[in-house]
Design a protein around this motif. Structure first.
Motif, PDB file in Angstrom:
ATOM      1  N   ALA A  59      41.237 -81.524  24.208  1.00  0.00           N
ATOM      2  CA  ALA A  59      40.426 -81.025  25.327  1.00  0.00           C
ATOM      3  C   ALA A  59      40.753 -79.580  25.669  1.00  0.00           C
ATOM      4  N   LEU A  60      41.958 -79.144  25.298  1.00  0.00           N
ATOM      5  CA  LEU A  60      42.388 -77.768  25.573  1.00  0.00           C
ATOM      6  C   LEU A  60      42.104 -76.829  24.415  1.00  0.00           C
ATOM      7  N   ALA A  61      41.532 -77.359  23.334  1.00  0.00           N
ATOM      8  CA  ALA A  61      41.350 -76.562  22.119  1.00  0.00           C
ATOM      9  C   ALA A  61      40.376 -75.409  22.337  1.00  0.00           C
ATOM     10  N   ASN A  62      40.662 -74.303  21.670  1.00  0.00           N
ATOM     11  CA  ASN A  62      39.774 -73.155  21.696  1.00  0.00           C
ATOM     12  C   ASN A  62      38.639 -73.322  20.700  1.00  0.00           C
ATOM     13  N   LYS A  63      37.466 -72.917  21.097  1.00  0.00           N
ATOM     14  CA  LYS A  63      36.370 -72.813  20.136  1.00  0.00           C
ATOM     15  C   LYS A  63      36.678 -71.645  19.216  1.00  0.00           C
ATOM     16  N   PRO A  64      36.688 -71.849  17.902  1.00  0.00           N
ATOM     17  CA  PRO A  64      36.996 -70.727  17.006  1.00  0.00           C
ATOM     18  C   PRO A  64      35.911 -69.667  17.069  1.00  0.00           C
ATOM     19  N   LEU A  65      36.321 -68.416  17.118  1.00  0.00           N
ATOM     20  CA  LEU A  65      35.402 -67.284  17.192  1.00  0.00           C
ATOM     21  C   LEU A  65      35.884 -66.198  16.235  1.00  0.00           C
ATOM     22  N   PHE A  66      35.028 -65.815  15.308  1.00  0.00           N
ATOM     23  CA  PHE A  66      35.401 -64.868  14.264  1.00  0.00           C
ATOM     24  C   PHE A  66      34.577 -63.587  14.437  1.00  0.00           C
ATOM     25  N   PRO A  67      35.171 -62.553  15.008  1.00  0.00           N
ATOM     26  CA  PRO A  67      34.401 -61.352  15.347  1.00  0.00           C
ATOM     27  C   PRO A  67      34.018 -60.528  14.113  1.00  0.00           C
ATOM     28  N   PRO A  68      32.756 -60.128  14.014  1.00  0.00           N
ATOM     29  CA  PRO A  68      32.360 -59.229  12.920  1.00  0.00           C
ATOM     30  C   PRO A  68      33.076 -57.888  12.998  1.00  0.00           C
ATOM     31  N   SER A  69      33.390 -57.465  14.229  1.00  0.00           N
ATOM     32  CA  SER A  69      34.131 -56.218  14.448  1.00  0.00           C
ATOM     33  C   SER A  69      35.509 -56.540  15.009  1.00  0.00           C
ATOM     34  N   TRP A  70      36.498 -55.797  14.585  1.00  0.00           N
ATOM     35  CA  TRP A  70      37.870 -56.027  15.040  1.00  0.00           C
ATOM     36  C   TRP A  70      38.269 -55.123  16.209  1.00  0.00           C
ATOM     37  N   THR A  71      37.320 -54.477  16.844  1.00  0.00           N
ATOM     38  CA  THR A  71      37.641 -53.515  17.901  1.00  0.00           C
ATOM     39  C   THR A  71      38.472 -54.147  19.018  1.00  0.00           C
ATOM     40  N   GLU A  72      38.032 -55.296  19.535  1.00  0.00           N
ATOM     41  CA  GLU A  72      38.755 -55.955  20.613  1.00  0.00           C
ATOM     42  C   GLU A  72      40.148 -56.395  20.151  1.00  0.00           C
ATOM     43  N   ALA A  73      40.223 -56.912  18.937  1.00  0.00           N
ATOM     44  CA  ALA A  73      41.508 -57.378  18.402  1.00  0.00           C
ATOM     45  C   ALA A  73      42.506 -56.238  18.301  1.00  0.00           C
ATOM     46  N   ILE A  74      42.053 -55.092  17.848  1.00  0.00           N
ATOM     47  CA  ILE A  74      42.947 -53.934  17.713  1.00  0.00           C
ATOM     48  C   ILE A  74      43.433 -53.487  19.085  1.00  0.00           C
ATOM     49  N   ALA A  75      42.532 -53.467  20.071  1.00  0.00           N
ATOM     50  CA  ALA A  75      42.927 -53.059  21.424  1.00  0.00           C
ATOM     51  C   ALA A  75      43.965 -54.025  21.991  1.00  0.00           C
ATOM     52  N   TRP A  76      43.762 -55.319  21.790  1.00  0.00           N
ATOM     53  CA  TRP A  76      44.715 -56.304  22.296  1.00  0.00           C
ATOM     54  C   TRP A  76      46.054 -56.176  21.576  1.00  0.00           C
ATOM     55  N   GLU A  77      46.005 -55.957  20.288  1.00  0.00           N
ATOM     56  CA  GLU A  77      47.243 -55.801  19.516  1.00  0.00           C
ATOM     57  C   GLU A  77      48.014 -54.566  19.968  1.00  0.00           C
ATOM     58  N   GLN A  78      47.277 -53.485  20.309  1.00  0.00           N
ATOM     59  CA  GLN A  78      47.939 -52.276  20.809  1.00  0.00           C
ATOM     60  C   GLN A  78      48.605 -52.541  22.160  1.00  0.00           C
ATOM     61  N   GLU A  79      47.927 -53.282  23.037  1.00  0.00           N
ATOM     62  CA  GLU A  79      48.530 -53.629  24.327  1.00  0.00           C
ATOM     63  C   GLU A  79      49.810 -54.439  24.131  1.00  0.00           C
ATOM     64  N   THR A  80      49.781 -55.339  23.183  1.00  0.00           N
ATOM     65  CA  THR A  80      50.953 -56.166  22.907  1.00  0.00           C
ATOM     66  C   THR A  80      52.111 -55.324  22.391  1.00  0.00           C
ATOM     67  N   ALA A  81      51.828 -54.443  21.440  1.00  0.00           N
ATOM     68  CA  ALA A  81      52.871 -53.569  20.894  1.00  0.00           C
ATOM     69  C   ALA A  81      53.440 -52.665  21.979  1.00  0.00           C
ATOM     70  N   ASP A  82      52.573 -52.157  22.852  1.00  0.00           N
ATOM     71  CA  ASP A  82      53.032 -51.288  23.939  1.00  0.00           C
ATOM     72  C   ASP A  82      53.909 -52.066  24.923  1.00  0.00           C
ATOM     73  N   LEU A  83      53.551 -53.327  25.180  1.00  0.00           N
ATOM     74  CA  LEU A  83      54.344 -54.163  26.074  1.00  0.00           C
ATOM     75  C   LEU A  83      55.747 -54.381  25.505  1.00  0.00           C
ATOM     76  N   LEU A  84      55.822 -54.636  24.211  1.00  0.00           N
ATOM     77  CA  LEU A  84      57.127 -54.795  23.562  1.00  0.00           C
ATOM     78  C   LEU A  84      57.908 -53.484  23.579  1.00  0.00           C
ATOM     79  N   ALA A  85      57.206 -52.375  23.389  1.00  0.00           N
ATOM     80  CA  ALA A  85      57.878 -51.075  23.400  1.00  0.00           C
ATOM     81  C   ALA A  85      58.438 -50.755  24.776  1.00  0.00           C
ATOM     82  N   GLU A  86      57.710 -51.150  25.824  1.00  0.00           N
ATOM     83  CA  GLU A  86      58.185 -50.915  27.192  1.00  0.00           C
ATOM     84  C   GLU A  86      59.526 -51.602  27.432  1.00  0.00           C
ATOM     85  N   GLY A  87      59.724 -52.744  26.808  1.00  0.00           N
ATOM     86  CA  GLY A  87      60.977 -53.466  26.965  1.00  0.00           C
ATOM     87  C   GLY A  87      62.049 -53.029  25.985  1.00  0.00           C
ATOM     88  N   GLY A  88      61.709 -52.077  25.111  1.00  0.00           N
ATOM     89  CA  GLY A  88      62.681 -51.603  24.134  1.00  0.00           C
ATOM     90  C   GLY A  88      62.846 -52.518  22.942  1.00  0.00           C
TER      91      GLY A  88
END
Length: 355
Positions: free
Chosen positions: A297-326
Protein backbone atom coordinates in the motif's frame (compact mmCIF):
# COMPACT_ATOMS: atom_id res chain seq x y z
CA UNK A 1 30.51 -5.55 21.16
CA UNK A 2 29.58 -1.84 21.38
CA UNK A 3 29.31 0.25 18.25
CA UNK A 4 32.14 2.73 17.82
CA UNK A 5 31.23 6.38 17.68
CA UNK A 6 33.08 9.31 16.24
CA UNK A 7 32.60 13.00 15.67
CA UNK A 8 34.03 15.80 13.51
CA UNK A 9 37.06 14.94 11.38
CA UNK A 10 37.52 11.57 13.08
CA UNK A 11 33.96 10.59 12.23
CA UNK A 12 34.40 11.50 8.58
CA UNK A 13 37.69 9.60 8.35
CA UNK A 14 36.01 6.57 9.90
CA UNK A 15 33.13 6.77 7.44
CA UNK A 16 35.46 7.15 4.48
CA UNK A 17 37.44 4.07 5.44
CA UNK A 18 34.27 2.12 6.26
CA UNK A 19 32.68 2.82 2.90
CA UNK A 20 35.89 2.63 0.84
CA UNK A 21 34.85 -0.49 0.51
CA UNK A 22 9.66 -4.57 -25.43
CA UNK A 23 12.10 -2.42 -27.14
CA UNK A 24 15.45 -3.58 -26.00
CA UNK A 25 17.19 -1.06 -28.20
CA UNK A 26 14.77 1.81 -27.63
CA UNK A 27 16.56 5.12 -27.70
CA UNK A 28 19.82 3.65 -29.03
CA UNK A 29 21.49 5.46 -31.87
CA UNK A 30 23.93 4.40 -34.54
CA UNK A 31 26.98 2.21 -34.16
CA UNK A 32 30.01 3.20 -32.15
CA UNK A 33 33.26 3.81 -33.92
CA UNK A 34 36.05 1.36 -33.17
CA UNK A 35 37.89 3.98 -31.16
CA UNK A 36 35.41 5.39 -28.62
CA UNK A 37 35.33 9.11 -28.02
CA UNK A 38 36.05 10.10 -24.44
CA UNK A 39 34.45 12.76 -22.29
CA UNK A 40 35.14 13.96 -18.72
CA UNK A 41 36.91 11.46 -16.46
CA UNK A 42 37.61 9.23 -19.46
CA UNK A 43 33.94 8.41 -20.03
CA UNK A 44 32.94 7.44 -23.55
CA UNK A 45 30.70 9.75 -25.55
CA UNK A 46 30.54 7.45 -28.58
CA UNK A 47 27.03 6.58 -29.82
CA UNK A 48 25.59 3.40 -28.41
CA UNK A 49 25.59 0.38 -30.69
CA UNK A 50 22.15 -0.42 -32.09
CA UNK A 51 22.73 -4.14 -31.54
CA UNK A 52 24.32 -6.15 -28.74
CA UNK A 53 27.33 -8.06 -30.13
CA UNK A 54 27.12 -11.83 -29.86
CA UNK A 55 28.79 -13.31 -26.78
CA UNK A 56 28.27 -10.23 -24.60
CA UNK A 57 27.57 -10.84 -20.92
CA UNK A 58 26.75 -8.75 -17.86
CA UNK A 59 27.04 -9.32 -14.12
CA UNK A 60 23.93 -7.74 -12.60
CA UNK A 61 22.97 -6.92 -9.00
CA UNK A 62 19.59 -8.28 -7.93
CA UNK A 63 19.05 -7.76 -4.22
CA UNK A 64 16.91 -10.56 -2.75
CA UNK A 65 16.57 -11.86 -6.32
CA UNK A 66 13.93 -9.24 -7.10
CA UNK A 67 14.94 -8.74 -10.74
CA UNK A 68 14.83 -12.44 -11.64
CA UNK A 69 11.44 -12.84 -9.95
CA UNK A 70 10.01 -9.78 -11.71
CA UNK A 71 11.23 -10.99 -15.10
CA UNK A 72 9.93 -14.50 -14.51
CA UNK A 73 6.47 -13.44 -13.32
CA UNK A 74 6.14 -10.76 -16.01
CA UNK A 75 7.28 -13.29 -18.64
CA UNK A 76 9.65 -10.77 -20.17
CA UNK A 77 11.66 -11.98 -23.18
CA UNK A 78 15.21 -13.10 -22.65
CA UNK A 79 17.72 -10.27 -23.10
CA UNK A 80 20.04 -10.23 -26.13
CA UNK A 81 23.01 -10.93 -23.88
CA UNK A 82 24.01 -13.46 -21.26
CA UNK A 83 23.64 -12.71 -17.56
CA UNK A 84 26.81 -14.39 -16.33
CA UNK A 85 25.81 -13.87 -12.70
CA UNK A 86 23.10 -12.30 -10.56
CA UNK A 87 24.61 -10.87 -7.38
CA UNK A 88 22.41 -10.68 -4.30
CA UNK A 89 23.74 -7.33 -3.11
CA UNK A 90 21.99 -4.01 -2.71
CA UNK A 91 23.75 -1.79 -0.16
CA UNK A 92 25.69 1.03 -1.76
CA UNK A 93 29.03 0.26 -0.06
CA UNK A 94 28.77 -3.39 -1.12
CA UNK A 95 27.98 -2.39 -4.70
CA UNK A 96 30.95 -0.02 -4.85
CA UNK A 97 33.24 -2.76 -3.55
CA UNK A 98 31.88 -5.18 -6.17
CA UNK A 99 32.39 -2.58 -8.90
CA UNK A 100 35.98 -2.12 -7.78
CA UNK A 101 36.56 -5.87 -7.80
CA UNK A 102 35.09 -6.07 -11.33
CA UNK A 103 32.63 -8.68 -10.10
CA UNK A 104 29.63 -6.48 -10.97
CA UNK A 105 28.71 -4.54 -14.11
CA UNK A 106 25.40 -2.82 -13.32
CA UNK A 107 23.44 -2.21 -10.11
CA UNK A 108 20.19 -0.73 -8.81
CA UNK A 109 20.63 1.83 -6.02
CA UNK A 110 19.41 5.14 -4.65
CA UNK A 111 20.99 8.49 -5.46
CA UNK A 112 23.63 8.60 -2.78
CA UNK A 113 25.96 5.67 -3.69
CA UNK A 114 27.11 7.32 -6.95
CA UNK A 115 28.00 10.43 -4.94
CA UNK A 116 29.96 8.34 -2.47
CA UNK A 117 31.75 6.48 -5.26
CA UNK A 118 32.81 9.81 -6.80
CA UNK A 119 34.10 10.98 -3.42
CA UNK A 120 36.16 7.79 -3.19
CA UNK A 121 37.64 8.42 -6.63
CA UNK A 122 35.78 5.62 -8.40
CA UNK A 123 34.34 6.51 -11.81
CA UNK A 124 30.79 5.29 -12.42
CA UNK A 125 27.77 6.72 -14.24
CA UNK A 126 24.00 6.74 -13.85
CA UNK A 127 22.22 5.19 -16.85
CA UNK A 128 18.54 5.03 -15.83
CA UNK A 129 16.20 6.85 -13.43
CA UNK A 130 12.99 5.89 -11.66
CA UNK A 131 11.54 8.79 -9.65
CA UNK A 132 9.89 7.96 -6.33
CA UNK A 133 7.28 10.31 -4.90
CA UNK A 134 6.39 8.67 -1.58
CA UNK A 135 8.72 7.87 1.34
CA UNK A 136 10.39 4.47 1.21
CA UNK A 137 11.78 4.77 4.74
CA UNK A 138 10.67 5.53 8.28
CA UNK A 139 12.51 5.80 11.59
CA UNK A 140 12.43 3.00 14.15
CA UNK A 141 13.23 3.45 17.84
CA UNK A 142 15.00 1.02 20.09
CA UNK A 143 12.82 -0.97 22.52
CA UNK A 144 11.70 1.08 25.51
CA UNK A 145 12.38 4.42 23.84
CA UNK A 146 10.52 7.62 24.73
CA UNK A 147 11.20 9.17 21.30
CA UNK A 148 7.99 10.09 19.51
CA UNK A 149 8.97 12.69 16.92
CA UNK A 150 11.97 13.78 14.88
CA UNK A 151 12.33 16.76 17.22
CA UNK A 152 13.11 14.22 19.96
CA UNK A 153 16.19 13.07 18.01
CA UNK A 154 18.20 15.90 19.60
CA UNK A 155 21.01 14.51 21.74
CA UNK A 156 20.29 10.91 20.67
CA UNK A 157 22.38 8.26 18.92
CA UNK A 158 21.27 7.88 15.32
CA UNK A 159 22.36 5.07 13.01
CA UNK A 160 23.91 6.74 9.96
CA UNK A 161 25.20 5.32 6.70
CA UNK A 162 26.93 7.98 4.67
CA UNK A 163 26.92 5.99 1.45
CA UNK A 164 23.33 4.75 1.42
CA UNK A 165 19.81 6.10 0.88
CA UNK A 166 19.07 5.78 4.60
CA UNK A 167 21.81 8.31 5.29
CA UNK A 168 20.46 11.04 3.08
CA UNK A 169 16.90 10.46 4.33
CA UNK A 170 18.18 11.00 7.87
CA UNK A 171 20.13 14.14 6.96
CA UNK A 172 17.19 15.63 5.07
CA UNK A 173 14.83 14.84 7.97
CA UNK A 174 17.18 16.53 10.45
CA UNK A 175 17.47 19.60 8.26
CA UNK A 176 13.70 19.84 7.87
CA UNK A 177 13.29 19.59 11.66
CA UNK A 178 15.85 22.36 12.18
CA UNK A 179 18.41 20.10 13.83
CA UNK A 180 22.12 20.58 13.10
CA UNK A 181 24.58 17.71 12.81
CA UNK A 182 26.05 18.69 16.15
CA UNK A 183 22.63 18.37 17.79
CA UNK A 184 22.73 14.60 17.37
CA UNK A 185 25.24 11.77 17.64
CA UNK A 186 25.62 10.14 14.22
CA UNK A 187 26.80 6.57 14.70
CA UNK A 188 28.54 5.28 11.55
CA UNK A 189 27.07 1.96 10.46
CA UNK A 190 25.93 0.25 7.29
CA UNK A 191 22.25 -0.56 6.88
CA UNK A 192 22.73 -4.29 7.48
CA UNK A 193 23.87 -3.38 11.02
CA UNK A 194 20.87 -1.19 11.84
CA UNK A 195 18.56 -3.86 13.22
CA UNK A 196 21.20 -5.35 15.49
CA UNK A 197 22.13 -1.90 16.78
CA UNK A 198 18.46 -1.11 17.51
CA UNK A 199 17.77 -4.44 19.18
CA UNK A 200 20.77 -4.08 21.48
CA UNK A 201 20.08 -0.43 22.29
CA UNK A 202 23.40 0.71 20.83
CA UNK A 203 21.50 3.37 18.88
CA UNK A 204 18.27 5.16 19.72
CA UNK A 205 17.04 5.53 16.15
CA UNK A 206 17.66 3.87 12.79
CA UNK A 207 16.07 4.46 9.39
CA UNK A 208 14.36 1.30 8.16
CA UNK A 209 12.80 0.49 4.83
CA UNK A 210 9.03 0.19 4.76
CA UNK A 211 9.46 -3.51 4.08
CA UNK A 212 11.56 -4.00 7.24
CA UNK A 213 9.27 -2.25 9.70
CA UNK A 214 6.49 -4.87 10.03
CA UNK A 215 8.85 -7.64 11.10
CA UNK A 216 10.70 -5.33 13.53
CA UNK A 217 7.48 -4.15 15.16
CA UNK A 218 6.12 -7.68 15.35
CA UNK A 219 9.08 -8.59 17.51
CA UNK A 220 9.70 -5.43 19.53
CA UNK A 221 6.57 -3.27 19.63
CA UNK A 222 5.43 -5.06 22.78
CA UNK A 223 8.78 -4.06 24.31
CA UNK A 224 8.29 -0.36 23.62
CA UNK A 225 9.72 0.02 20.13
CA UNK A 226 7.81 2.22 17.69
CA UNK A 227 8.15 3.80 14.28
CA UNK A 228 8.12 7.47 13.33
CA UNK A 229 7.03 8.30 9.82
CA UNK A 230 8.67 10.96 7.68
CA UNK A 231 7.55 12.76 4.57
CA UNK A 232 11.14 13.00 3.37
CA UNK A 233 11.43 11.32 -0.01
CA UNK A 234 14.47 9.57 -1.41
CA UNK A 235 13.70 10.68 -4.95
CA UNK A 236 15.98 8.51 -7.06
CA UNK A 237 15.92 4.80 -7.75
CA UNK A 238 18.55 4.32 -10.42
CA UNK A 239 20.73 2.01 -12.46
CA UNK A 240 24.44 2.76 -12.62
CA UNK A 241 27.59 1.15 -13.91
CA UNK A 242 31.37 1.65 -13.79
CA UNK A 243 32.85 3.83 -16.52
CA UNK A 244 35.05 0.89 -17.50
CA UNK A 245 31.88 -1.09 -18.32
CA UNK A 246 30.26 1.79 -20.20
CA UNK A 247 33.42 2.38 -22.23
CA UNK A 248 33.16 -1.20 -23.50
CA UNK A 249 31.08 -0.97 -26.69
CA UNK A 250 29.48 -4.41 -26.27
CA UNK A 251 28.71 -4.06 -22.56
CA UNK A 252 27.29 -0.56 -23.03
CA UNK A 253 24.89 -1.94 -25.63
CA UNK A 254 23.92 -4.73 -23.23
CA UNK A 255 23.27 -2.21 -20.44
CA UNK A 256 21.04 -0.25 -22.82
CA UNK A 257 19.15 -3.46 -23.64
CA UNK A 258 18.76 -4.26 -19.93
CA UNK A 259 17.23 -0.90 -19.03
CA UNK A 260 13.81 -1.56 -20.66
CA UNK A 261 13.51 -4.88 -18.83
CA UNK A 262 14.42 -3.20 -15.54
CA UNK A 263 11.70 -0.60 -16.11
CA UNK A 264 9.10 -3.08 -17.34
CA UNK A 265 9.70 -5.40 -14.40
CA UNK A 266 8.88 -2.59 -11.98
CA UNK A 267 5.74 -1.66 -13.91
CA UNK A 268 4.57 -5.28 -13.84
CA UNK A 269 5.16 -5.51 -10.08
CA UNK A 270 3.18 -2.31 -9.49
CA UNK A 271 0.29 -3.53 -11.64
CA UNK A 272 0.10 -6.99 -10.01
CA UNK A 273 0.30 -6.34 -6.24
CA UNK A 274 -1.60 -9.46 -5.22
CA UNK A 275 0.74 -11.78 -7.10
CA UNK A 276 3.80 -9.91 -5.83
CA UNK A 277 2.57 -10.05 -2.24
CA UNK A 278 2.30 -13.84 -2.41
CA UNK A 279 5.34 -14.64 -4.53
CA UNK A 280 7.81 -12.20 -2.98
CA UNK A 281 6.77 -10.91 0.43
CA UNK A 282 5.05 -14.04 1.73
CA UNK A 283 7.15 -16.75 0.06
CA UNK A 284 10.60 -15.14 0.21
CA UNK A 285 10.42 -12.47 2.95
CA UNK A 286 8.32 -14.41 5.47
CA UNK A 287 5.77 -11.63 5.88
CA UNK A 288 2.15 -12.45 6.58
CA UNK A 289 -0.28 -11.54 3.82
CA UNK A 290 -1.70 -8.59 5.84
CA UNK A 291 1.85 -7.32 6.42
CA UNK A 292 2.62 -7.70 2.72
CA UNK A 293 -0.49 -5.76 1.79
CA UNK A 294 0.44 -2.98 4.22
CA UNK A 295 3.88 -2.69 2.61
CA UNK A 296 2.48 -2.74 -0.92
CA UNK A 297 0.00 0.00 0.00
CA UNK A 298 3.01 2.28 0.52
CA UNK A 299 4.61 1.38 -2.81
CA UNK A 300 5.60 4.09 -5.24
CA UNK A 301 4.20 4.12 -8.73
CA UNK A 302 7.27 3.76 -10.96
CA UNK A 303 7.97 6.87 -13.02
CA UNK A 304 10.69 7.01 -15.66
CA UNK A 305 11.41 10.59 -16.75
CA UNK A 306 12.33 11.21 -20.41
CA UNK A 307 14.46 14.10 -19.12
CA UNK A 308 16.84 13.84 -16.18
CA UNK A 309 16.69 17.54 -15.28
CA UNK A 310 14.81 17.03 -12.00
CA UNK A 311 16.99 14.05 -11.06
CA UNK A 312 20.19 16.03 -11.57
CA UNK A 313 18.87 18.92 -9.46
CA UNK A 314 17.91 16.55 -6.64
CA UNK A 315 21.25 14.78 -6.82
CA UNK A 316 23.03 18.15 -6.60
CA UNK A 317 21.01 19.07 -3.50
CA UNK A 318 21.97 15.76 -1.93
CA UNK A 319 25.67 16.19 -2.70
CA UNK A 320 25.56 19.74 -1.33
CA UNK A 321 23.87 18.51 1.86
CA UNK A 322 26.64 15.96 2.38
CA UNK A 323 29.26 18.61 1.64
CA UNK A 324 27.74 20.92 4.25
CA UNK A 325 28.37 18.24 6.85
CA UNK A 326 31.92 17.66 5.63
CA UNK A 327 31.14 14.13 4.46
CA UNK A 328 32.15 14.77 0.84
CA UNK A 329 33.70 17.61 -1.13
CA UNK A 330 31.41 19.82 -3.18
CA UNK A 331 31.31 18.95 -6.87
CA UNK A 332 29.11 19.16 -9.96
CA UNK A 333 26.95 16.01 -10.02
CA UNK A 334 26.27 16.45 -13.72
CA UNK A 335 29.40 14.38 -14.28
CA UNK A 336 27.62 11.36 -12.75
CA UNK A 337 25.05 11.01 -15.57
CA UNK A 338 25.67 9.28 -18.90
CA UNK A 339 23.19 11.04 -21.17
CA UNK A 340 23.58 8.49 -23.94
CA UNK A 341 21.06 6.40 -21.98
CA UNK A 342 18.62 9.21 -21.17
CA UNK A 343 15.11 8.40 -22.27
CA UNK A 344 15.59 4.66 -22.85
CA UNK A 345 13.60 3.65 -19.76
CA UNK A 346 10.81 6.13 -20.51
CA UNK A 347 10.50 4.90 -24.09
CA UNK A 348 10.00 1.32 -22.91
CA UNK A 349 6.93 1.83 -20.68
CA UNK A 350 3.35 3.09 -21.21
CA UNK A 351 2.81 6.84 -21.13
CA UNK A 352 1.31 6.81 -17.62
CA UNK A 353 4.68 5.67 -16.25
CA UNK A 354 6.65 8.46 -17.87
CA UNK A 355 7.35 11.41 -15.62
Amino acid sequence: MPVSRASGVDRRLFLTSLLGVTAAAAGLSGCAESSAAAGPEGASTAPLADKVPAGTSLKIASYQNVQQLQFKLAKLPDPPFKVSSWLNIGAGPDVINAFRAKSLDVANNAGIPPIQAHYQGFDAKIVAINVTRKPNYLFATKPGSDIRSIADFKGRKLAFSQGQAQGVVLLRALKKAGLAYDDVDLVPLTSNQFLTALQSGQVDIAPLGNTQAPAYLAQYESKGARTITTDVVDLLNLLWAPVSVLNDRAKAAAVAAYIPRWAQGQVWQYEHPDVWNEEFYVKTQNLTLPQARAVTALANKPLFPPSWTEAIAWEQETADLLAEGGFVKKFDVGTLFDHRFEGIAAASVPAEYRK
